[in-house]
Write a protein that holds these residues in place. Structure first.
Motif, short mmCIF file in Angstrom:
data_model
loop_
_atom_site.label_atom_id
_atom_site.label_comp_id
_atom_site.label_asym_id
_atom_site.label_seq_id
_atom_site.Cartn_x
_atom_site.Cartn_y
_atom_site.Cartn_z
N VAL A 66 39.55 50.30 50.53
CA VAL A 66 40.90 49.84 50.18
C VAL A 66 40.86 48.32 50.04
N LYS A 67 41.15 47.82 48.84
CA LYS A 67 41.10 46.39 48.56
C LYS A 67 42.30 45.99 47.69
N LYS A 68 42.75 44.73 47.87
CA LYS A 68 43.85 44.19 47.07
C LYS A 68 43.35 43.05 46.19
N PHE A 69 43.84 43.02 44.95
CA PHE A 69 43.52 41.95 44.01
C PHE A 69 44.74 41.64 43.16
N THR A 70 44.91 40.37 42.84
CA THR A 70 45.83 40.00 41.76
C THR A 70 45.05 39.98 40.46
N LYS A 71 45.77 40.04 39.36
CA LYS A 71 45.11 40.01 38.06
C LYS A 71 44.32 38.71 37.88
N GLN A 72 44.95 37.58 38.17
CA GLN A 72 44.28 36.31 37.95
C GLN A 72 43.07 36.16 38.85
N SER B 263 43.98 44.40 29.38
CA SER B 263 44.92 44.53 30.49
C SER B 263 44.18 44.50 31.82
N PHE B 264 44.95 44.36 32.89
CA PHE B 264 44.40 44.45 34.24
C PHE B 264 43.69 45.79 34.42
N ASN B 265 44.31 46.86 33.93
CA ASN B 265 43.72 48.19 34.05
C ASN B 265 42.40 48.29 33.28
N ALA C 150 37.18 58.93 37.63
CA ALA C 150 38.56 59.20 37.22
C ALA C 150 39.46 58.11 37.80
N PHE C 151 40.38 57.60 36.97
CA PHE C 151 41.30 56.53 37.37
C PHE C 151 42.74 57.01 37.24
N THR C 152 43.53 56.73 38.24
CA THR C 152 44.98 56.96 38.18
C THR C 152 45.68 55.68 38.59
N ASN C 153 46.56 55.19 37.73
CA ASN C 153 47.22 53.90 37.96
C ASN C 153 48.70 54.12 38.21
N TRP C 154 49.14 53.86 39.45
CA TRP C 154 50.55 53.98 39.82
C TRP C 154 51.21 52.61 39.97
N SER C 155 50.54 51.57 39.53
CA SER C 155 51.02 50.22 39.87
C SER C 155 52.36 49.88 39.22
N ARG C 156 52.76 50.58 38.16
CA ARG C 156 54.04 50.29 37.51
C ARG C 156 55.15 51.26 37.94
N PHE C 157 54.84 52.14 38.86
CA PHE C 157 55.85 53.08 39.34
C PHE C 157 56.69 52.41 40.44
N ASP D 91 52.43 40.58 43.56
CA ASP D 91 51.93 40.88 42.22
C ASP D 91 50.50 41.41 42.26
N ALA D 92 49.97 41.69 43.43
CA ALA D 92 48.64 42.28 43.55
C ALA D 92 48.73 43.80 43.42
N VAL D 93 47.58 44.42 43.17
CA VAL D 93 47.48 45.88 43.24
C VAL D 93 46.57 46.22 44.41
N GLU D 94 46.72 47.45 44.89
CA GLU D 94 45.88 47.94 45.99
C GLU D 94 45.01 49.06 45.45
#
Length: 393
Positions: free
Chosen positions: A197-203, A217-219, A329-336, A370-373
Motif C-alpha cells: 500500500v503506497k501513496k503518490f501524487t501525480k507530480q 494521464s496519471f493512470n 489487472a488494474f482497477t482505478n477508483w480514484s475518481r469515484f 490529491d494523491a492516490v493510494e
C-alpha cells in the motif's frame, strides 16, 4: 420482479466489491433508514441472481424470498477508539461480515455498522454482477446525502434500464480481453502473498519517473510503470507477451448517463512485448498505453464487445490471467466519490480495502488529498522486491 442482466453484468466476476469507511464521529443506527432508502431508490438490491445452465452468459435478477435482514448488521466496540481504525494497517481491517465470494444465502448488497467509542466504521459490499464500482459507490454516496438532507428531491434517481447496453449488429474488432477458457486454481495450495500500500501524487511520481510526455494521464503512467517493474521482477522471458486488463467505465462513451445502475464497466486487454518492457522507458510505455487505450475507449469498440459476448456459445471469462500468471489487472477508483460520503459531520477519515490475498491485481483509490493510494497484490517474494524498487525511487 424479473429482469435479465445485461451481457456486461454476467461477464463480470462473481465476487463482492467491498470497502470500509472510517468516520471520526458517531453515526446513528442506520438499519431503518437504510431499508427505507433502498426500497425507494434501489429496490433491486433486495433481489437475487439466478443462472440458466443452458444459456451461457445469461443471468436474471429475480425477487428474493430470503431474509433481507442479512443486508444490515451491527456490532458495538465501546472500549475501542476510532484512532485504532484510522491508524491501523489495512490487514487489520478484517471487519466485513461476508468473504469476497457471494453465495446463494448472502445478499447482493450489505452494510455492517461498527460503533466504537468515538466514531463509526462502515463495511459495505455489493455483488459485482449487480453493479460496477461507479454504481456501488454512488449508491453509498446518495444514501449518505439522503441521511444528511432528509429530502427525497435532492436524490437523483438511478436508471435501471439494462437494455440500454445494446450490442452492435456485428463484431467489428478482435476482442482479446475475452476468452471461453476458464482457469482453475488450487485454492488449498496458494503461495504466500502480500499487498503493498503506497501513496503518490501525480507530480511526485512523474518527477521520480522522469515523465516528459504532456498528454499521458496519471493512470497511463501507473500502468506503464508497474507493468514494467512487476514483469521484470517476475523474470518473464523476453519473447513473451504480457496482457494488462484495464477496467473502464463506458457510461460517457455509450451516452447512457452517469446515473445508470448496473455494469457499464468494460475490460480492455492491452498487450506488451516483454522485450519492450526490458528496453523502453516508462515515458515511452505510457505513451503506448495512452494510444492503445484511446482505440478501445469508443462506442464502436464497446458495442462490438457486447456483440462478441452475445454470439459466444460458451461461458466467457476475462482473458488476462493476472492471478498466479504473467498478466496484470488494474482497477482505478480514484475518481469515484469515496471521500464525498458524509453522514452529517464530514467525510470519512479513511477509506480502505478489506484484507485479502491476490496476485497481479492493482487497485487505485482516492485519498483525502490529491494523491492516490495504490494497493498492489503480488506473491510475497515479488512484493518484497517491488517494495525495494519503490523505496529506491
Amino acid at each position: 420482479m424479473s429482469e435479465d442482466l445485461s451481457l456486461n453484468d454476467v461477464v463480470m466476476p462473481i465476487c463482492y466489491t467491498r470497502i470500509s469507511f472510517v468516520f471520526d464521529y458517531k453515526i446513528d443506527d442506520l438499519e431503518k433508514p437504510l431499508f427505507e432508502f433502498l426500497k425507494r431508490f434501489c429496490p433491486s438490491v433486495f433481489g437475487k441472481i439466478v443462472y440458466d445452465e443452458n444459456k451461457p452468459n445469461y443471468g436474471q435478477l429475480v425477487e428474493s424470498t430470503s431474509n433481507s435482514s442479512r443486508i444490515f448488521s451491527r456490532a458495538d466496540q465501546p472500549d475501542i477508539p476510532i484512532s485504532n481504525y484510522i491508524n491501523c494497517s489495512f490487514q487489520e481491517l478484517d471487519v466485513h461480515p461476508y468473504s469476497a465470494i457471494p453465495t446463494d444465502s448472502t445478499p447482493l448488497f450489505f452494510l455492517h455498522q461498527i460503533n466504537v467509542r468515538d466514531g463509526t466504521l462502515l463495511a459495505v459490499g455489493m455483488h459485482h454482477q449487480l453493479s460496477d464500482g461507479r454504481g456501488f459507490f454512488t449508491l453509498v454516496e446518495r444514501f449518505s446525502n439522503w441521511i444528511r438532507y432528509k429530502d427525497d428531491t435532492k436524490i437523483i434517481p438511478f436508471n435501471f434500464d439494462r437494455s440500454l447496453l445494446k450490442p452492435a449488429t456485428d463484431v467489428l474488432y478482435e476482442h482479446t480481453e475475452y476468452t471461453t477458457q476458464a482457469r482453475k486454481y488450487s485454492f488449498t495450495e496458494l503461495p504466500t502473498m502480500e499487498v503493498i500500500v503506497k501513496k503518490f501524487t501525480k507530480q511526485e511520481l512523474f518527477d521520480k519517473l522522469k515523465i516528459t510526455a504532456t498528454h499521458v494521464s496519471f493512470n497511463d503512467v501507473l500502468v506503464a510503470w508497474l507493468t514494467q517493474a512487476i514483469s521484470q521482477i517476475r523474470q518473464i522471458p523476453s519473447d513473451e507477451t504480457i496482457k494488462v486488463g484495464i477496467a473502464n467505465d463506458g457510461r460517457s462513451e455509450l451516452g447512457i448517463g452517469l446515473d445508470y445502475f448496473g455494469n457499464c464497466n468494460f475490460y480492455f486487454a492491452l498487450q506488451f512485448q516483454m522485450i519492450d518492457l526490458l528496453n523502453k522507458s516508462v515515458n515511452e510505455l505510457a505513451e503506448q498505453v495512452n494510444n492503445d487505450k484511446k482505440k478501445r475507449m469508443t462506442k464502436d469498440y464497446m458495442t462490438s464487445a457486447l456483440a462478441w459476448l452475445k454470439q459466444a456459445s460458451e461461458p466467457v471469462h476475462p482473458s488476462f490471467k493476472a492471478f498466479l500468471g504473467k498478466d496484470l489487472a488494474f482497477t482505478n477508483w480514484s475518481r469515484f466519490p469515496l471521500y464525498q460520503i458524509d453522514f452529517g459531520h464530514g467525510p470519512p477519515r479513511r477509506v480502505a480495502l478489506p484484507p485479502n490475498r491476490w496476485d497481479g491485481l492493482i487497485l487505485i483509490l482516492p485519498t483525502e488529498t490529491d494523491a492516490v493510494e495504490l494497493y498492489i497484490g503480488l506473491k510475497q517474494d515479488h512484493a518484497d522486491e517491488l517494495l525495494q524498487r519503490i523505496d529506491a525511487l
